[in-house]
Design a protein around this motif. Structure first.
Motif, PDB file in Angstrom:
ATOM      1  N   ALA A  34      15.919  39.908  63.888  1.00  0.00           N
ATOM      2  CA  ALA A  34      17.254  39.543  63.655  1.00  0.00           C
ATOM      3  C   ALA A  34      18.436  39.119  64.689  1.00  0.00           C
ATOM      4  O   ALA A  34      18.831  38.958  65.417  1.00  0.00           O
ATOM      5  CB  ALA A  34      17.889  39.137  62.538  1.00  0.00           C
ATOM      6  N   ASN A  36      18.680  37.926  67.993  1.00  0.00           N
ATOM      7  CA  ASN A  36      20.346  36.987  68.323  1.00  0.00           C
ATOM      8  C   ASN A  36      21.194  37.713  69.870  1.00  0.00           C
ATOM      9  O   ASN A  36      21.755  36.674  70.056  1.00  0.00           O
ATOM     10  CB  ASN A  36      20.958  37.382  66.768  1.00  0.00           C
ATOM     11  N   THR A  96      21.993  35.335  72.501  1.00  0.00           N
ATOM     12  CA  THR A  96      23.886  34.875  72.527  1.00  0.00           C
ATOM     13  C   THR A  96      24.593  35.500  74.291  1.00  0.00           C
ATOM     14  O   THR A  96      25.017  34.752  74.356  1.00  0.00           O
ATOM     15  CB  THR A  96      23.897  35.425  72.002  1.00  0.00           C
ATOM     16  N   ALA A  99      25.733  31.101  66.070  1.00  0.00           N
ATOM     17  CA  ALA A  99      25.953  31.592  64.797  1.00  0.00           C
ATOM     18  C   ALA A  99      25.497  30.367  64.384  1.00  0.00           C
ATOM     19  O   ALA A  99      24.481  30.229  63.066  1.00  0.00           O
ATOM     20  CB  ALA A  99      27.123  31.418  64.474  1.00  0.00           C
ATOM     21  N   ALA A 119      21.672  32.164  65.219  1.00  0.00           N
ATOM     22  CA  ALA A 119      20.820  32.932  64.216  1.00  0.00           C
ATOM     23  C   ALA A 119      20.120  32.219  62.586  1.00  0.00           C
ATOM     24  O   ALA A 119      19.196  32.747  62.218  1.00  0.00           O
ATOM     25  CB  ALA A 119      22.366  33.624  63.287  1.00  0.00           C
ATOM     26  N   GLU A 168      16.819  34.328  61.781  1.00  0.00           N
ATOM     27  CA  GLU A 168      16.520  34.604  60.695  1.00  0.00           C
ATOM     28  C   GLU A 168      16.109  34.117  59.626  1.00  0.00           C
ATOM     29  O   GLU A 168      15.255  34.655  58.879  1.00  0.00           O
ATOM     30  CB  GLU A 168      18.369  35.153  60.258  1.00  0.00           C
ATOM     31  N   GLU A 178      22.636  43.495  56.186  1.00  0.00           N
ATOM     32  CA  GLU A 178      24.080  42.673  57.211  1.00  0.00           C
ATOM     33  C   GLU A 178      25.271  42.493  56.683  1.00  0.00           C
ATOM     34  O   GLU A 178      26.046  43.224  57.654  1.00  0.00           O
ATOM     35  CB  GLU A 178      23.575  40.990  57.250  1.00  0.00           C
ATOM     36  N   ASN A 220      27.067  28.978  57.954  1.00  0.00           N
ATOM     37  CA  ASN A 220      27.462  29.760  59.547  1.00  0.00           C
ATOM     38  C   ASN A 220      28.391  28.528  60.389  1.00  0.00           C
ATOM     39  O   ASN A 220      29.253  29.645  60.605  1.00  0.00           O
ATOM     40  CB  ASN A 220      25.996  29.723  59.809  1.00  0.00           C
TER      41      ASN A 220
END
Length: 444
Positions: free
Chosen positions: A106, A110, A114, A132, A136, A140, A180, A263
């Motif tokens: 992740a 990610n 991004t 996000a 994500a 994830e 996380e 999110n």
């Protein structure tokens, strides 16, 4: 409906004959060694990445705060799994995969996605929002679902229904959220160190409240949807190939969708987070909690309904199906064995209960025409495991059946009954409760 094999009348060879020759890469120690090495390397890399971003002090603070919800979540999932408890190694693998492998995937994916979006659009703020809410959740949930898929494929005998899917998915997500949270809380602590903010108004306090107090169940809630999809797939017949594939994919898509809504709640306005939390997350959590508890009760009912046939075949005593279908009776049986024969006997009773439950589920699949090719072999193995532990388990389960048998009232008939010399007969007196021994063969 497929024909279910007859009930065996005596214990057979649990190995099903001579063991076939296995190649070196098929041996357990090779697979376990390779998997352990992969998870260990992932753990070292994720440790270095998180520590680099948070600093040593921030890492230690994040670690101390992030560990707080882990025992509660693990205990909750272990409680759900008490009817047919899976091996601890499956849970350890799931947690380690979530905390190490899935978290590493992740972070890398990610960050890369991004940065690529920011470069392509020349708009870093929109890239962060898109990352996000879209990137994500997909990355994830896919990374966490990989653990459920691996257990489903390679530990198929331990993955028999919805509760197994919920437990493996939930434990994986608990490990992922643990790592996380270290990252988020450690970063928040570093921000407070730079700004000098302390107390309840600090970024660390706010992050702790949102992630640890309000929503420790968020990641498990998302991934449990994937687990339910795999669990329903496990209940399907082997020939239902489309169903067995589409159900896990549907669960994964639902998990991604719920994750995306969560999110994106911060973009829905000033009170968007609280609105999504109250109107969406809490009801979803309550509904899924009810579902898994209801499924757990259905599993106990399956035990009570399927095992009496093995009593007729001579494998179990009449008291055992009743005792094995009650969590209270199971606990009393283990306690009885521990008090009278020691801890090894209690472990043997616990194993007896687990094998008997697996046998009930196996028989139910066979009766519904969903038996797999190794049905007869697996049934023999389970019956042999029960037979080897019967000397310790049967007295304990018999005691538990006696202790938990419900009272049955002896009710007088509605008409008057008179005995000798006009005095009321015994049946005319008020009802007196007596314990029921309908499942007890050792009545005294």
């Amino acid at each position: 409906m497929a024909t279910v094999p007859p009930y065996p009348t005596h214990p057979g060879d649990p190995t099903g004959g001579a063991l076939r020759h296995a190649h070196w890469w098929q041996k357990k120690w090779v697979r376990y060694g390779a998997l352990s090495t992969l998870l260990a390397l992932s753990g070292l890399v994720i440790l270095a990445l998180v520590r680099e971003q948070t600093g040593t002090e921030g890492f230690l603070v994040g670690l101390g705060l992030s560990v707080l919800p882990v025992p509660l979540l693990m205990a909750a999932f272990r409680w759900l799994d008490r009817v047919e408890p899976g091996p601890w190694r499956n849970l350890l693998f799931a947690f380690a995969w979530g905390a190490c492998a899935a978290a590493l995937i992740a972070i890398i994916a990610n960050s890369f996605a991004t940065r690529w979006i920011a470069t392509a659009t020349a708009d870093p703020s929109s890239a962060d929002t898109l990352g996000a809410t879209v990137i994500a959740p997909v990355v994830e949930e896919s990374a966490k679902a990989a653990a459920v898929l691996l257990v489903f494929l390679f530990r198929r005998r331990d993955f028999t229904g919805i509760v197994d899917g919920v437990v493996i998915a939930g434990v994986t997500a608990t490990g992922f959220a643990f790592t996380e949270n270290i990252l988020y809380l450690g970063t928040a602590f570093g921000t407070d160190q730079l700004t000098g903010d302390t107390g309840i108004a600090s970024v660390t306090a706010a992050t702790f409240f949102v992630r640890i107090i309000m929503s420790p169940f968020a990641h498990p809630l998302f991934t449990v949807l994937t687990g339910i999809g795999f669990g329903i797939s496990a209940l399907s017949a082997e020939h239902q190939h489309v169903r067995r594939v589409l159900l896990p994919l549907s669960g994964l898509l639902l998990a991604m969708g719920m994750h995306a809504i969560w999110n994106g709640s911060s973009t829905f306005g000033e009170y968007g987070f609280f609105a999504v939390y109250a109107a969406f997350m809490v009801p979803a959590f309550g509904l899924l909690t009810w579902l898994v508890i209801w499924t757990r009760q259905r599993e106990l009912k399956t035990v009570r309904e399927e095992l009496p046939a093995y009593t007729v075949a001579g494998w179990l005593t009449p008291a055992e199906p009743y005792a094995l279908g009650s969590m209270r009776a199971r606990r009393l049986a283990r306690d009885y064995a521990r008090q009278h024969f020691g801890r090894p006997a209690a472990r043997a009773v616990a194993q007896y209960e687990a094998y008997a439950t697996s046998l009930a589920f196996l028989r139910q699949r066979g009766r519904r025409g969903r038996a797999e090719a190794d049905f007869a072999v697996r049934e023999r193995e389970l019956l042999a495991e029960l037979w080897w532990r019967r000397e310790v388990a049967r007295p304990a389960l018999d005691h538990a059946a006696r202790a938990t048998a419900p009272p049955v009232a002896v009710v007088a008939p509605p008409w008057p009954v008179y005995g000798v010399y006009g005095y009321p007969a015994a049946s005319a007196y008020p009802a007196v409760p007596y314990p029921s021994y309908s499942y007890n063969p050792y009545r005294t």
